[in-house]
Structures are given as C-alpha cells and as structure tokens.
Design an enzyme around this catalytic site. Structure first.
Site, PDB file in Angstrom:
ATOM      1  N   ASP A 412      -4.352   2.029  -1.264  1.00  0.00           N
ATOM      2  CA  ASP A 412      -4.991   1.794  -2.559  1.00  0.00           C
ATOM      3  C   ASP A 412      -4.400   0.625  -3.329  1.00  0.00           C
ATOM      4  OD1 ASP A 412      -6.913   3.754  -2.307  1.00  0.00           O
ATOM      5  OD2 ASP A 412      -5.617   5.325  -3.084  1.00  0.00           O
ATOM      6  N   ALA A 413      -3.138   0.280  -3.100  1.00  0.00           N
ATOM      7  CA  ALA A 413      -2.557  -0.892  -3.765  1.00  0.00           C
ATOM      8  C   ALA A 413      -2.886  -2.164  -3.003  1.00  0.00           C
ATOM      9  CB  ALA A 413      -1.046  -0.726  -3.917  1.00  0.00           C
ATOM     10  N   GLU A 415      -5.193  -2.731  -0.590  1.00  0.00           N
ATOM     11  CA  GLU A 415      -6.597  -3.000  -0.292  1.00  0.00           C
ATOM     12  C   GLU A 415      -7.456  -3.112  -1.541  1.00  0.00           C
ATOM     13  OE1 GLU A 415      -6.990  -0.841   4.100  1.00  0.00           O
ATOM     14  OE2 GLU A 415      -7.669   0.225   2.309  1.00  0.00           O
ATOM     15  N   LEU A 418      -3.840  -1.309  -7.750  1.00  0.00           N
ATOM     16  CA  LEU A 418      -3.709  -0.243  -8.747  1.00  0.00           C
ATOM     17  C   LEU A 418      -3.917  -0.778 -10.153  1.00  0.00           C
ATOM     18  CD1 LEU A 418      -0.569   1.575  -7.268  1.00  0.00           C
ATOM     19  CD2 LEU A 418      -2.993   2.097  -6.877  1.00  0.00           C
ATOM     20  N   TYR A 496     -10.707   9.313  -6.757  1.00  0.00           N
ATOM     21  CA  TYR A 496      -9.418   9.850  -7.195  1.00  0.00           C
ATOM     22  C   TYR A 496      -8.898   9.128  -8.433  1.00  0.00           C
ATOM     23  CZ  TYR A 496      -7.507  13.364  -3.979  1.00  0.00           C
ATOM     24  OH  TYR A 496      -7.217  14.531  -3.312  1.00  0.00           O
ATOM     25  N   GLU A 497      -8.151   9.867  -9.255  1.00  0.00           N
ATOM     26  CA  GLU A 497      -7.405   9.300 -10.383  1.00  0.00           C
ATOM     27  C   GLU A 497      -5.912   9.504 -10.148  1.00  0.00           C
ATOM     28  OE1 GLU A 497     -11.182   8.726 -12.076  1.00  0.00           O
ATOM     29  OE2 GLU A 497     -10.430  10.529 -11.096  1.00  0.00           O
ATOM     30  N   ASP A 555      14.671  -2.172  -7.145  1.00  0.00           N
ATOM     31  CA  ASP A 555      15.681  -3.228  -7.021  1.00  0.00           C
ATOM     32  C   ASP A 555      16.821  -2.848  -7.956  1.00  0.00           C
ATOM     33  OD1 ASP A 555      17.189  -5.490  -6.874  1.00  0.00           O
ATOM     34  OD2 ASP A 555      15.626  -6.876  -7.525  1.00  0.00           O
TER      35      ASP A 555
END
Length: 776
Positions: A412-413, A415, A418, A496-497, A555
């Site tokens: 989802d990120a 392709e 978000l 989806y949420e 990080d």
C-alpha cells in the site's frame, strides 16, 4: 484537563552528575558560505562584529536582542531543511522539470507521481537547529579547538520528483534545487534549477488516483465487459465499481515493460445511494487486464459464472441504513475541555511538549514522518533519541489460493502511497480536545498542486494513571494522571482504512500504533458453497483470511549528536537457570544479553517465550550506575507470514521473513522492498540485499526496521464495517534516565465535591402491590 506546570525533578540524581555544557569562545570564528553547487567550500569572514560567545540564544520572535548573548544574525531562511515542501515549492519543482523536457512530446507525456523534499545530510540539519531556527541549540554541533564554523545561510532546499512518461513508459528521478521560492503575495519570485535527472530502467512507479479513475471508466465502457455484466443481470453501469489493483509480479507476463492493472469488480444495488456499501456484492469469474499506459483493455475473459450475492440487509453502515435505522439513544456527550489550552507549543513544524521536542514531516509515500526526536533532561540538556521515525511500507497478503484472491498482495505504500491517500480530519470525530492541524501538499498526476487540509492531527490525551502508591500503614497516597501527546493521520486504500499514530509519554516512552478499520475485501460463493480459506459473512458472501504487515523504519540516535555514531544494539532474552546448586528452588531466571555485531546476525524474530526485546545503547554515555544509556524496542503482538517460503509475493517482500532487521545508516536505503516494488521482477531487492554487505553494527549509526503484523481471520462482527483493531510497539527508556522521569509530573487537583460529581445510582421502581397487579 488541567495544564501541567513545570517542576524540578524529585529524584536528586535525575539528570546525572555531569555539569551543564558551556559554550566555548570561538577563537577565529568563521562563516561558511554555501555555493550554488551546495558544497562546503567555505570562504572565511571575520565574525567579531557579528557574534560573540553566549550562554543561550534568544527566540527569533523577540523584537530586541537580549542584553546578554548573541546579536540576532541576519537569516533569510524561512523554512527548515526538514519542513515538507510548500505548495509554491511543488509548483516551482514541477515547472522546472517540465521546462527541462527535451522536446514538446516529452513534456506532454510527463506525469508526476511524487514530489517530496530531499532531506539534507544530518550535519546540515544540525547547523539549522543550532544557529538558524529556535530554540537555537549550538550544543548539537561538536566542539572544535578553532570554534564553530557558522554558515551565513543554509544550502538551498531541494525537491525530488518521480516522473512517469506516459508516452514512452519511462520512469525518471529528478533533483531540483529550489534556489528562491517566495509566496505570490511577496512578488511571485520563483526559481528552480535541475541538479540531476536519471531514467530508471525496468521499473514501474506507484499508481495514481487519476489512473484508477480512468481505468474504471474504460473497463465500464468495454463492450465484452458490458455483456458479461448483463449475463449477471446488471445493465446499469452506474452500479458497477471497478477497483484497479497492481498486478504484482508472478511471472514474466507481469514484467515492468508494461504498466498493468487487474481490477476487482463490485456492484451496488441502488445508483441513487452513494453511501451504499458496494463491496457487499463482489463480481467473480471476470478476468480483466488493463494496459495503464495506453488505457486499454488488453485481455478479457468471462471465465466462470458466479451469481451475484443477494443484497445483504446488514450491508450498510450509515445511520439511516444500519440496524433498521435505530441508533443507540443512551449515549450522552463526552467533552474534552482544556480551559487554559494545550500544553504543547508549535512553531512551524517544530513541536515542544513538556520535555519532548521533535519536528513533523509528511511525504506522499510514507505519510507522517517524525524528525529529530529529543528529550530535555535537566542539566544534561537536550538528549537525542531518534533522528527519523516513519512507517515505510505495508503488505497485505491473502490466504485464498483461488482466483482472484491469490493475487491480492497489496504494497500500500510502494504501489499507492499512504500520504497521497490521507484524509482531511474532522474535529470531534477523528480527534478530540485542543487540536493543532497540519495541511499536506501534493502534486497530482498532471503536475497541479493539491492540498489535504487538516491532514495531520496533534493533540493531548488523558491516558489513565501514570503512577500511584499508597502507604498501607499511613493510608497516605500519591497518584499522577498520565497524559500523552499524539501525532496521527489516517488514510484509505480501496476498502481499508488505516490510522497511524505516534504517542509520546511523560515517562519517556514512545509508542507506535496502527489502527485498522474499514471494509473487508470479500468474495462471492456459489449456492451452497463454503471455503476453508475464509469466513462466510452472509449468503453467497465470504471474507478470505489475510494478514497485514507494517514496517517501521527507525533511524536511531540515542544520546548521539548528528555527527556521532556511537550506538549499538543488544538482544535481551530471559533464560531459565538449569537445575543445580545455583537453582535449588527451581525458581531462577535471568536476562541474557547478546550484542548484534553485524547485519548478518541482526535479522531477528520475536520470541514471547523468552520475553525477547532489543536495546539501542550509546557506547560512550553512562547513567549513575555506570551502565550504558539506551532505549529498548518492546514488541507488541506480532506474527510472521503464513505463506510458504516459495510464495510469489515474498520475492518482493523478503523483508517480511524476520521481525527485526538492523542496518548501518545509508542515506539511499529508505524502503525495505526497494523504491519501486510495483511489478518488481528482482527478487529480494531492498533489505534482503543490503544486509548481504554484512556491515559492522558496533558503535555505528544504526537503523531499526521493525516488521509487525496481524493475522485476520474474519468474523461476523467485522461486518459491515470493522471495529478498530490495534497493533504496534513501544520504544522505552532503558537506563537512559537515572530514575523515573515521571516523578516530577504535578498532581491533578482531585475532585473534592464527590457527592455532586459522582454518578447517581438508578433507583428501581417499587414493586406494585399484589391487589393492584391483579387488577392490571
């Protein structure tokens, strides 16, 4: 909720025995002037008339310089290097790239997938925080004998653009220096310069919402598709919903030489009801393959006739449609009141809350990003914890081997993005209390600028009891309420949420939380059919089993200044002692530590049986007991992929094979599956490839990649819309402080008028007399 007042720590050792740092007078102070090429070749200019040694820096909002301290330096910077791009900067970046196109055909074919800020080197961020932006923290920079090198200005902000050329099917990455970008109200002086451009071969960038909308239109206009829907009794194409899904990579047919999508089809029952749950009627048996570059259907087959599920009377979730239109009538208002306002302070994207401070960022791919997380710890000053925190990917594999569900493996990120799918939040619904909102700016597919208002929510929440103790001898008690600062955003990806939250606590904890809700991705069943790979939700309707995986990239910089790399990671397992002389009562257990010395040994999995966790320690900073200071990663509930190792989606998602990966920081290692997972034919790209370098992790700049997931076996209570499911993890101080940092939290004024504030008990009516009851 009362606002917290400032108090000194109740612990005499809190803050340590180290004396507060003093600024050393710089002998030959110098100014580094950044050239247009953004190198650090400095021309040295005397600063004696401009700057002198100071103990503190004044706020830049002050009209007059303080009597003691630095004269206010002439600063032209209005944006911090870590600030997200403004709408004007995005416009300049797009215009600069478009103007640089080789010819009109190239320029006309440009489609803008992503425009985001180029985050500068950590040293540049330190310079900005030290001398250009309040609260001015020169201690961030290491001291040298010759004194600090103070720039007159920072290097220009930069934008990074991912551009898809729809005519040539090429993907390119551009870097644009935003030399001067001022608001139109200040004269409209815009200028950008192309620093670099590169065509990336054999990749496909993320899809865009405009492509999805166009794909839906061309499928609904495709004559064979119209005939297939008529075969199922549907003639009104306005009832049809087409959800394009990326094809992933299953074989050479999915190679990135073509930009492909395989849509899922659904059908509403009433075109006049826009809030009807269209996902309640999946259309199965129709295979469609769309060329997204040329927007044509290139493969179509009506493979199998599966009747449409009958309309489920429980399919809708709007107030007028759910449960016969009858809502609960016994829910009374619950208000969050902060009469003195919130305890946090915001300056641009810089947030200060009690002893925490950090910067808020936002990208089209990751959404919310938290930069420069630090804790102000008394005499020890500002103590860094993390340089950058974000959710960098999520993968949703489904467990049904049947068509079309086996190819549901959404990234989802990578392709979709978000951030690009984020919501405009509403006060009183998505967030409560005194709220600070942040807008987000993006480019659309054709290069225009779009703004999601109120995209990020910042607010305080009461979180129950922070700590309490009552002396059983005296009956005296001390109790403190816990308050947390929450930064969040929500996004919708198809059905989806997802809500992404970072919580900061008064005891030094940082909690990452994901809230899952929305609508199940369903399949249709033949009459009388059942499947073991899912749950029957209604007649002819079932929900396949699936998993949700989220990847957090952290990080870390525990007690490290930007130029320092003094962190290491240890794994802690609780061991049970063997029977013997040292364990005569058979009750002994202890914590055993193992240093993760290199990337090859730092691929780890959760183990609840040994209470496994991991600690990031600073190798050169100790607490009052002489132990190294640190922060530990505490897993929440978790899982690993349930697919077999040969599953095709794991070629692109090899990072799911372990719960924790630790790497040495490298600026170009940002996404665990590589930058372009869409139709990626290269197995194991990203984390699985990077760790083959087996770089040393002993006293280094470490990055934690935590993979956490949930296995969803659907239940009837998840229909028609799922109650929120919670999942996450915690970063917790471990020897970072000398005692509890929460002991100086002031007490809340207890409510004394208990008789008026307590809830009255409902009194049952008296029973009727027997004679009266018989008459009734």
């Amino acid at each position: 909720m009362a606002s917290a007042s400032k108090k000194t720590s109740a612990c005499p050792h809190h803050g340590g025995s180290l004396p507060p740092p003093k600024l050393v007078s710089a002998a030959p102070d110098t100014v580094a002037v950044w050239s247009d090429a953004d190198d650090q070749r400095a021309s040295k200019v005397s600063l004696e008339s401009v700057i002198r040694p100071v103990d503190s820096f004044p706020d830049n909002t002050a009209k007059k310089p303080a009597n003691k301290g630095i004269s206010v330096m002439p600063r032209t910077e209005t944006k911090h290097p870590l600030d997200p791009l403004s709408a004007a900067e995005i416009s300049v970046a797009v215009a600069t790239v478009r103007a640089a196109g080789a010819n009109p055909e190239v320029r006309d074919g440009m489609r803008f997938i992503e425009v985001a800020s180029v985050e500068p080197d950590k040293q540049v961020v330190a310079l900005a925080d030290a001398y250009f932006f309040p609260p001015f923290q020169p201690s961030l920079l290491p001291r040298t004998k010759s004194g600090p090198v103070i720039p007159m200005k920072l290097p220009p902000r930069r934008a990074r653009l991912v551009v898809y050329n729809q005519k040539s099917n090429e993907t390119s990455v551009w870097i644009v220096a935003l030399s001067e970008v001022h608001a139109v109200t200040r004269g409209g002086h815009h200028r950008g310069r192309v620093v670099s451009s590169q065509v990336i071969p054999d990749v496909q960038p993320p899809m865009d919402a405009a492509e999805y909308a166009e794909c839906e239109a061309i499928v609904k206009d495709f004559p064979p598709f119209i005939e297939a829907m008529k075969r199922r009794g549907i003639e009104d194409m306005d009832l049809v919903m087409v959800d394009p899904w990326c094809v992933g990579y299953h074989s050479e047919a999915d190679a990135p030489s073509r930009r492909l999508a395989k849509p899922l089809i659904y059908c509403r029952t009433d075109s006049d009801s826009p809030m009807e749950n269209g996902y309640a009627r999946p259309v199965e048996g129709i295979y469609v393959l769309v060329d997204m570059q040329n927007m044509v259907v290139i493969e179509f087959e009506d493979r199998k006739f599966v009747p449409l599920p009958p309309p489920d009377p429980l399919r809708n979730y709007t107030p007028g449609e759910s449960r016969g239109g009858v809502d609960r009538s016994d829910v009374k208002p619950l208000q969050i009141i902060q009469p003195e306002g919130p305890s946090f302070r915001v300056r641009g994207y810089f947030v200060e809350w009690q002893k925490w401070n950090f910067r808020i960022g936002f990208t089209p791919r990751e959404g919310l990003v938290i930069h420069s997380v630090a804790y102000v710890d008394g005499s020890r000053g500002r103590r860094p914890v993390a340089h950058r925190l974000s959710f960098v990917e999520m993968v949703v594999p489904y467990g049904d081997p049947n068509e079309p569900h086996y190819r549901k493996n959404a990234f989802d990120a990578g392709e979709d993005g978000l951030g690009k799918n984020a919501h405009s939040l509403k006060k009183g619904c998505d967030c409560l209390g005194s709220i600070k909102y942040f807008d987000a700016h993006f480019t659309n597919f054709t290069g225009g600028v779009e703004t999601i208002e109120n995209c990020v929510c910042l607010h305080e929440e009461d979180h129950g009891i922070l700590w309490k103790h009552q002396d059983w001898r005296t009956g005296l008690a001390e109790v403190r309420r816990s308050r947390r600062l929450t930064v969040s955003f929500l996004c919708t990806v198809a059905n989806y949420e997802y809500g992404f939250y970072w919580h900061f606590y008064q005891d030094g904890k940082i909690e990452a939380e994901v809230k899952l809700t929305g609508i199940l991705s369903l399949g249709a069943l033949q009459p009388g059919e059942t499947r073991k790979y899912g749950t029957t939700i209604a007649p002819g309707l079932y929900a396949p089993v699936h998993q949700h995986f989220f990847i957090a990239r952290m990080d870390m910089s525990v007690d490290c200044k930007p130029a320092e790399a003094f962190n290491q990671v240890v794994e802690v397992n609780v061991r049970v002692d063997e029977r013997g002389e040292n364990n005569v009562h058979n009750n002994a257990f202890y914590a055993e530590e193992k240093l993760l010395k290199s990337e090859a040994v730092a691929m780890r999995d959760c183990d609840p049986l040994s209470a496994r966790h991991w600690i990031v320690r600073n190798t050169r900073t100790v607490n009052r007991t002489g132990q190294l200071t640190g922060y530990k990663l505490v897993p929440g509930s978790n899982c690993l992929p349930l697919a077999r190792p040969e599953a095709k989606f794991l070629r692109r998602a090899a990072f799911l094979k372990h719960n924790l990966w630790v790497t040495r920081y490298a600026p170009d290692e940002k996404f665990p599956g590589g930058e372009f997972p869409n139709q990626n034919p290269r197995a194991g790209e990203g984390l699985a490839t990077w760790v083959k370098q087996n770089r040393s992790l002993e006293e280094s700049d470490v990055v934690l990649w935590y993979v956490f997931g949930i296995t969803h076996v659907p239940r009837l209570e998840d229909w028609p819309v799922m109650p929120v499911e919670h999942i996450g993890f915690t970063l917790m101080p471990h020897g970072f402080f000398n005692c509890s940092p929460a002991v100086d939290v002031p007490p809340n004024p207890c409510e004394l008028e208990t008789k008026e504030s307590e809830v009255k008990e409902v009194v049952a009516p008296k029973a009727l007399q027997t004679g009266l009851l018989s008459k009734l």
